[in-house]
Design a protein around this motif. Sequence first.
Motif, PDB file in Angstrom:
ATOM      1  N   ARG A 113      -5.652  24.036 -13.373  1.00 29.52           N
ATOM      2  CA  ARG A 113      -4.490  25.161 -14.002  1.00 29.52           C
ATOM      3  C   ARG A 113      -5.234  25.686 -15.076  1.00 29.52           C
ATOM      4  O   ARG A 113      -4.862  26.830 -15.225  1.00 29.52           O
ATOM      5  N   GLU A 114      -5.324  25.095 -16.093  1.00 30.97           N
ATOM      6  CA  GLU A 114      -6.503  26.042 -16.747  1.00 30.97           C
ATOM      7  C   GLU A 114      -7.037  27.132 -16.518  1.00 30.97           C
ATOM      8  O   GLU A 114      -7.349  27.902 -16.740  1.00 30.97           O
ATOM      9  N   ARG A 115      -8.302  26.398 -15.752  1.00 32.54           N
ATOM     10  CA  ARG A 115      -9.148  27.485 -15.054  1.00 32.54           C
ATOM     11  C   ARG A 115      -8.872  28.616 -14.740  1.00 32.54           C
ATOM     12  O   ARG A 115      -9.183  29.774 -14.247  1.00 32.54           O
ATOM     13  N   ARG A 116      -8.147  28.187 -13.805  1.00 29.77           N
ATOM     14  CA  ARG A 116      -7.523  29.089 -12.946  1.00 29.77           C
ATOM     15  C   ARG A 116      -6.242  30.471 -13.541  1.00 29.77           C
ATOM     16  O   ARG A 116      -6.569  31.543 -13.421  1.00 29.77           O
ATOM     17  N   MET A 117      -5.899  29.896 -15.256  1.00 30.68           N
ATOM     18  CA  MET A 117      -5.710  31.241 -15.931  1.00 30.68           C
ATOM     19  C   MET A 117      -5.770  31.434 -17.107  1.00 30.68           C
ATOM     20  O   MET A 117      -5.694  31.845 -17.951  1.00 30.68           O
ATOM     21  N   ARG A 118      -7.425  30.987 -16.940  1.00 25.66           N
ATOM     22  CA  ARG A 118      -8.179  31.552 -18.019  1.00 25.66           C
ATOM     23  C   ARG A 118      -8.155  32.963 -18.835  1.00 25.66           C
ATOM     24  O   ARG A 118      -8.318  33.607 -19.867  1.00 25.66           O
ATOM     25  N   GLY A 119      -7.370  34.071 -17.601  1.00 21.96           N
ATOM     26  CA  GLY A 119      -7.527  35.218 -17.794  1.00 21.96           C
ATOM     27  C   GLY A 119      -6.889  35.261 -18.726  1.00 21.96           C
ATOM     28  O   GLY A 119      -5.922  36.780 -19.501  1.00 21.96           O
ATOM     29  N   PHE A 120      -5.305  34.863 -18.586  1.00 16.09           N
ATOM     30  CA  PHE A 120      -4.008  35.037 -20.368  1.00 16.09           C
ATOM     31  C   PHE A 120      -4.624  34.662 -20.970  1.00 16.09           C
ATOM     32  O   PHE A 120      -5.694  33.299 -21.708  1.00 16.09           O
ATOM     33  N   ARG A 121      -4.021  35.281 -22.168  1.00 18.93           N
ATOM     34  CA  ARG A 121      -4.668  34.916 -23.900  1.00 18.93           C
ATOM     35  C   ARG A 121      -3.828  34.328 -24.042  1.00 18.93           C
ATOM     36  O   ARG A 121      -3.854  33.474 -25.534  1.00 18.93           O
ATOM     37  N   ALA A 122      -2.307  33.887 -24.214  1.00 21.26           N
ATOM     38  CA  ALA A 122      -1.129  33.593 -25.215  1.00 21.26           C
ATOM     39  C   ALA A 122      -1.055  32.372 -24.574  1.00 21.26           C
ATOM     40  O   ALA A 122      -0.423  31.720 -23.873  1.00 21.26           O
ATOM     41  N   PRO A 123      -0.737  31.310 -25.310  1.00 19.74           N
ATOM     42  CA  PRO A 123      -0.428  30.460 -24.343  1.00 19.74           C
ATOM     43  C   PRO A 123       1.099  29.695 -23.926  1.00 19.74           C
ATOM     44  O   PRO A 123       1.001  29.048 -23.256  1.00 19.74           O
ATOM     45  N   LYS A 124       1.574  29.924 -24.430  1.00 19.64           N
ATOM     46  CA  LYS A 124       3.029  30.672 -24.350  1.00 19.64           C
ATOM     47  C   LYS A 124       3.321  31.269 -22.855  1.00 19.64           C
ATOM     48  O   LYS A 124       4.307  30.831 -22.520  1.00 19.64           O
ATOM     49  N   ARG A 125       2.435  32.007 -22.881  1.00 20.47           N
ATOM     50  CA  ARG A 125       2.562  33.336 -21.309  1.00 20.47           C
ATOM     51  C   ARG A 125       2.048  32.550 -20.665  1.00 20.47           C
ATOM     52  O   ARG A 125       3.088  32.733 -19.342  1.00 20.47           O
ATOM     53  N   THR A 126       1.437  31.852 -20.628  1.00 22.26           N
ATOM     54  CA  THR A 126       0.616  30.937 -19.597  1.00 22.26           C
ATOM     55  C   THR A 126       1.791  29.660 -19.163  1.00 22.26           C
ATOM     56  O   THR A 126       1.327  29.498 -17.841  1.00 22.26           O
ATOM     57  N   GLN A 127       1.577  29.189 -20.296  1.00 23.71           N
ATOM     58  CA  GLN A 127       3.065  28.223 -19.884  1.00 23.71           C
ATOM     59  C   GLN A 127       4.362  28.732 -18.791  1.00 23.71           C
ATOM     60  O   GLN A 127       4.652  28.402 -18.078  1.00 23.71           O
ATOM     61  N   ALA A 128       4.797  29.369 -19.638  1.00 25.53           N
ATOM     62  CA  ALA A 128       5.465  30.365 -18.397  1.00 25.53           C
ATOM     63  C   ALA A 128       5.807  30.602 -17.610  1.00 25.53           C
ATOM     64  O   ALA A 128       6.414  30.523 -16.486  1.00 25.53           O
ATOM     65  N   PHE A 129       4.660  31.412 -17.411  1.00 27.17           N
ATOM     66  CA  PHE A 129       4.140  31.807 -15.796  1.00 27.17           C
ATOM     67  C   PHE A 129       3.262  30.298 -14.705  1.00 27.17           C
ATOM     68  O   PHE A 129       4.013  30.318 -13.540  1.00 27.17           O
ATOM     69  N   LEU A 130       2.799  29.159 -15.049  1.00 25.61           N
ATOM     70  CA  LEU A 130       2.751  28.192 -14.358  1.00 25.61           C
ATOM     71  C   LEU A 130       3.917  26.852 -14.462  1.00 25.61           C
ATOM     72  O   LEU A 130       4.072  26.874 -13.424  1.00 25.61           O
ATOM     73  N   SER A 131       4.656  27.643 -15.224  1.00 23.98           N
ATOM     74  CA  SER A 131       6.820  26.184 -14.998  1.00 23.98           C
ATOM     75  C   SER A 131       7.205  27.115 -13.557  1.00 23.98           C
ATOM     76  O   SER A 131       7.577  26.766 -13.698  1.00 23.98           O
ATOM     77  N   SER A 132       6.555  28.727 -13.417  1.00 19.62           N
ATOM     78  CA  SER A 132       8.241  28.778 -12.563  1.00 19.62           C
ATOM     79  C   SER A 132       6.687  28.616 -11.289  1.00 19.62           C
ATOM     80  O   SER A 132       6.933  29.153 -10.185  1.00 19.62           O
ATOM     81  N   PHE A 133       5.341  28.867 -10.950  1.00 19.39           N
ATOM     82  CA  PHE A 133       4.389  29.457 -10.211  1.00 19.39           C
ATOM     83  C   PHE A 133       3.803  28.063  -9.572  1.00 19.39           C
ATOM     84  O   PHE A 133       3.663  27.986  -8.374  1.00 19.39           O
TER      85      PHE A 133
END
Length: 114
Positions: free
Chosen positions: A51-71
Motif C-alpha cells: 500500500r505504501e508503494r502504491r501511495m507514494r504519490g501522496f505527500r501528507a501521511p494523514k491524507r494517505t491514511q484517509a485515502f487508504l481507510s476508504s480505498f
Amino acid sequence: MPRKIVTDQLRSYPAAKADIPELANVKHVFVKAAARVNNRAENSHQPTRERERRMRGFRAPKRTQAFLSSFGPIRQHFALKRHLLRASLYRKQLTARFAAWHRFTELAQNPSPV
C-alpha cells in the motif's frame, strides 16, 4: 553524521570506509549475516508495504491514511481470488460486483426523497 555503521562481515566495507575521511572516527560494528535479515525484497510483499508503494504519490501521511481507510474496503469488493476461480465464474462474479457497485453509487448520488 552517523554514530556507528552496522554491516555484515564483507571485507570491502572497511576499505570503503577508509576512503571517506569524514567516517574515520565513526565506530564500525560487524554483525553476522543471517538469511533474510532486513531483507527489503521480503518486506516489500507485506500488505502495508504494498500500500505504501502504491501511495507514494501522496505527500501528507494523514491524507494517505484517509485515502487508504476508504480505498481498502472498496478494493476488497473487486479483488476476487482469481487463481481459485474458473474464467466463466470469475467473469460472472465480477459482473455482479460491478452491478452492485453501480447500484450503490447511483443510490449515493441520487438519494430518494423520504
